[in-house]
Enzyme design. Structure first.
Site, PDB file in Angstrom:
ATOM      1  NE  ARG A 142      -0.942  -0.582   4.927  1.00 18.49           N
ATOM      2  CZ  ARG A 142      -0.124  -0.050   5.827  1.00 18.49           C
ATOM      3  NH1 ARG A 142       0.401   1.141   5.624  1.00 18.49           N
ATOM      4  NH2 ARG A 142       0.175  -0.716   6.920  1.00 18.49           N
ATOM      5  CG  HIS A 183      -3.890   0.937   8.805  1.00 18.15           C
ATOM      6  ND1 HIS A 183      -4.523  -0.183   8.310  1.00 18.15           N
ATOM      7  CD2 HIS A 183      -4.640   1.380   9.846  1.00 18.15           C
ATOM      8  CE1 HIS A 183      -5.617  -0.406   9.046  1.00 18.15           C
ATOM      9  NE2 HIS A 183      -5.707   0.525   9.966  1.00 18.15           N
ATOM     10  CE1 TYR A 236       3.825   1.290   8.239  1.00 18.87           C
ATOM     11  CE2 TYR A 236       3.271   3.027   9.812  1.00 18.87           C
ATOM     12  CZ  TYR A 236       2.939   2.258   8.714  1.00 18.87           C
ATOM     13  OH  TYR A 236       1.741   2.454   8.087  1.00 18.87           O
TER      14      TYR A 236
END
Lengths: 325, 355
Positions: B260, B264, B273
């Site tokens: 992606r 999120h 991250y």
């Protein structure tokens, strides 16, 4: 009319509906060939075939999810959760998925599922086989909770539950499966969900209860009658929703009430009954409504369950307390 | 003592790949049979979805959408897997899987209403075989098994497909669903979009399993890994799994390795991250560019086509978000009435507090 115990009446209800509606089906752990660990579904697989009555792998969440998906497909599943302590494994599918399907889909889908489960103590079963978790499910919106106390009601309530287009959590007390026989009509009849039953008329105090405790209350009432105290007993039959009208009518007559439940005392069905009496009939009360219930501990190991579960003596004590208030 | 051969669970499985990042066919045998019109339709849907995703992120920031999980990067897995199905096949989505619902027939404005927390978003039109997006990570996996059993019992040659991510493969429901499907030979496809992260947790911290496809071994169904940035690989894998299902051969687990491009959700910062380097490497595999290169070589697509579709998508999104905004608001009374088929008396009484 046939004489049936509660187990036979429950089986007869399922047989009636399996015969009537090809979309009705039964599944769960060990419900097929042997007919369940309590033999409630005994003989049904032979009669209706393995496509409609079948054993699943041992997985409660998947049993709930399977019921959900089959419900979406137009079937009317009766999913058996083998013992009440195992419903936690399936709780997401029962109270989050099935009970919210109508709401989440804005009425597009419904979940015409009956989750059947044995519960209740006094039979020296293993841990987590006997708890009374009806309050937990009753607090969940979108699902009805039904608890029969006798064979006639069990059959009529179960047929009504199977025909209901919303999910029903149907709880069968272990100690009532074989307790006694009663007249049960052949063929189909229903007992309306959400309707309580006045099982014993009286004028001095209302005892509101359900399940096995109806019988405990009846024993207490028989004792009390010898002392000239006439107790009225109301069997809720459906603990969610609660039939407050029948309760209020009784309280208006007796002006005193106690609520008896096997489950732990706090935050359960009895608390809800009392809250609703307060809302609707407080001026008719001559005394606070008391609860007779299990203490707020975990359900005990078998050795002490007979003293943990409410007894007729405890019911009598509570009745006298409200009479002497 | 006999043990499962060591290599069964320690050797990697090769991901099915059909189209190279340059748009060259590298696996002719697995090239799906698609007409020129179908190829253009697939490209149209991918560009449309990317534009809609861009707009949705903006609408989210403006407060015109509610919860929204971005999809950019996953167009090949989403659009390819849906394209491989038939209209009557049933989709049980996770929360990110809105494109599959829309391309299966859910009007876009209803997808927006779902995001805005309006019940009408879940009032799926008749004949559109989908469930509304699922929030609980593994629940839809079990719903798909039930829906698939429904097809099996009705002797309908249809399949149910359900989606989750690499995180979802850790849920107990994932194993229960796969095991039920294996046991009952259900016509269901478990499609895992492994985008490398469960919110922030990387795949390496998700499982010690060599791949998600490996997890099929435990339940006796085939596990397949595909390049999830390659729409042809996705279409071929889903078509083959659907054919197996329709032939009564049961379920398939498909792991599609994808990415992606965005975080999120709109409330999460991916830079905490993920590295820029990693993001750059994945954008080189962009499924849209990959298909565009293939189609350009065939003379089926041009840069102008992309621009035209973008404009069309923007206009459609504008019109559909307006339609969503103009839809009458939910009421508490309406909510109360949606709890049961027949509203019980106590709920009827509770409505009075809100009228």
């Amino acid at each position: 009319m046939a004489q049936m115990n509660m187990k036979e009446a429950i089986r007869d209800a399922m047989r009636v509906e399996l015969s009537r509606d090809p979309n009705v089906m039964i599944f769960g752990e060990d419900v097929g060939n042997v007919g369940g660990v309590f033999r409630v579904t005994e003989g049904l697989q032979k009669e209706f075939g393995e496509e409609r009555i079948f054993d699943t792998p041992l997985a409660e969440s998947a049993i709930g999810g399977l019921a959900f998906g089959l419900g979406v497909q137009g079937f009317r599943p009766i999913a058996e959760i083998q013992f009440v302590g195992f419903i936690f494994e399936a709780l997401d599918q029962i109270v989050i998925q099935a009970a919210r399907l109508r709401y989440r889909s804005g009425g597009k889908y419904n979940a015409p599922i009956v989750f059947r489960t044995p519960f209740g103590g006094g039979v020296k079963a293993a841990e987590l086989h006997t708890d009374s978790l009806e309050g937990l499910i009753a607090q969940s919106p979108g699902i009805k909770v039904v608890i029969p106390s006798n064979p006639y009601d069990a059959k009529g309530l179960l047929i009504a539950s199977i025909r209901d287009n919303d999910p029903v959590f149907f709880m069968e007390h272990l100690n009532l499966y074989h307790a006694f026989r009663a007249e049960v009509p052949e063929g189909e009849y229903t007992v309306e969900l959400g309707k309580a039953n006045v099982v014993r008329e009286g004028s001095d105090v209302s005892i509101i209860t359900y399940g096995l405790m109806v019988h405990t209350a009846t024993k207490a009432a028989e004792q009390l009658e010898k002392e000239g105290i006439k107790a009225e007993i109301i069997d809720l039959r459906t603990v969610s929703p609660i039939d407050i009208d029948t309760i209020v009518a009784s309280v208006k007559k007796t002006n005193r009430a106690i609520v008896v439940q096997e489950a732990q005392k706090s935050s359960g069905v009895a608390a809800e009954v009392i809250a609703q009496i307060n809302e609707k009939a407080i001026l008719h009360l001559e005394a606070p409504v008391l609860r007779v219930a299990g203490p707020d501990t975990v359900y005990p190991f078998a050795q002490i369950e007979d003293t943990w579960i409410p007894t007729p003596a405890r019911v009598i004590t509570a009745v006298k307390q409200v009479l002497e208030f | 003592m006999t043990r499962v051969p060591y290599e069964v669970y320690t050797e990697d499985v090769e991901a099915l790949s059909v189209l190279s990042p340059d748009g060259e066919v590298i696996n002719k045998d697995k090239l799906p049979d698609l007409t020129d019109d179908q190829l253009k339709e697939i490209m149209y849907r991918m560009v449309f979805t990317r534009t809609w995703d861009d707009r949705a992120v903006n609408l989210g920031r403006q407060g015109r959408l509610g919860f929204y999980a971005p999809v950019s990067g996953q167009e090949a897995t989403m659009i390819g897997s849906e394209f491989a199905l038939e209209k009557e096949d049933f989709i049980c989505p996770g929360y990110r899987d809105i494109p599959q619902l829309v391309w299966h027939g859910l009007p876009l404005y209803q997808a927006f209403l779902y995001s805005r927390g309006h019940q009408h978003g879940g009032q799926i039109p008749d004949g559109v075989n989908v469930l509304m997006p699922q929030i609980i990570i593994g629940a839809q996996i079990l719903h798909a098994t039930g829906i698939a059993m429904g097809f099996q019992l009705k002797k309908q040659k249809n399949v149910a497909i359900t989606y989750t991510g690499d995180g979802g493969s850790s849920e107990g429901d994932f194993y229960e669903g796969l095991n039920f499907a294996g046991r009952f030979k259900l016509p269901v496809i478990f499609f895992v979009q492994n985008n490398g992260y469960a919110i922030t947790t990387p795949f390496a911290k998700q499982t010690a399993s060599k791949s998600i496809a490996h997890k099929a071994v435990a339940v006796g169904i085939p596990g397949i890994k595909v390049d999830g940035m390659d729409i042809f690989a996705v279409i071929t894998a889903v078509r083959e799994a659907a054919e197996r299902a329709r032939n009564g051969e049961g379920a398939t687990l498909i792991e599609a390795v994808t990415y992606r491009f965005r975080p999120h959700s709109l409330s999460d910062d991916a830079s905490k991250y993920r590295s820029k380097d990693e993001e750059g490497q994945w954008s080189e595999k962009d499924p849209i560019n990959r298909l565009a290169k293939y189609l350009e070589k065939k003379g089926l697509w041009t840069e102008e086509d992309t621009l035209r579709v973008r404009e069309e998508a923007k206009a459609t999104v504008n019109e559909q978000i307006k339609k969503a905004e103009q839809t009458e608001k939910m009421t508490v009374s309406g909510l109360i009435d949606s709890m049961f088929e027949v509203t019980p008396k106590h709920l009827e009484e509770q409505k009075a507090d809100f009228e």
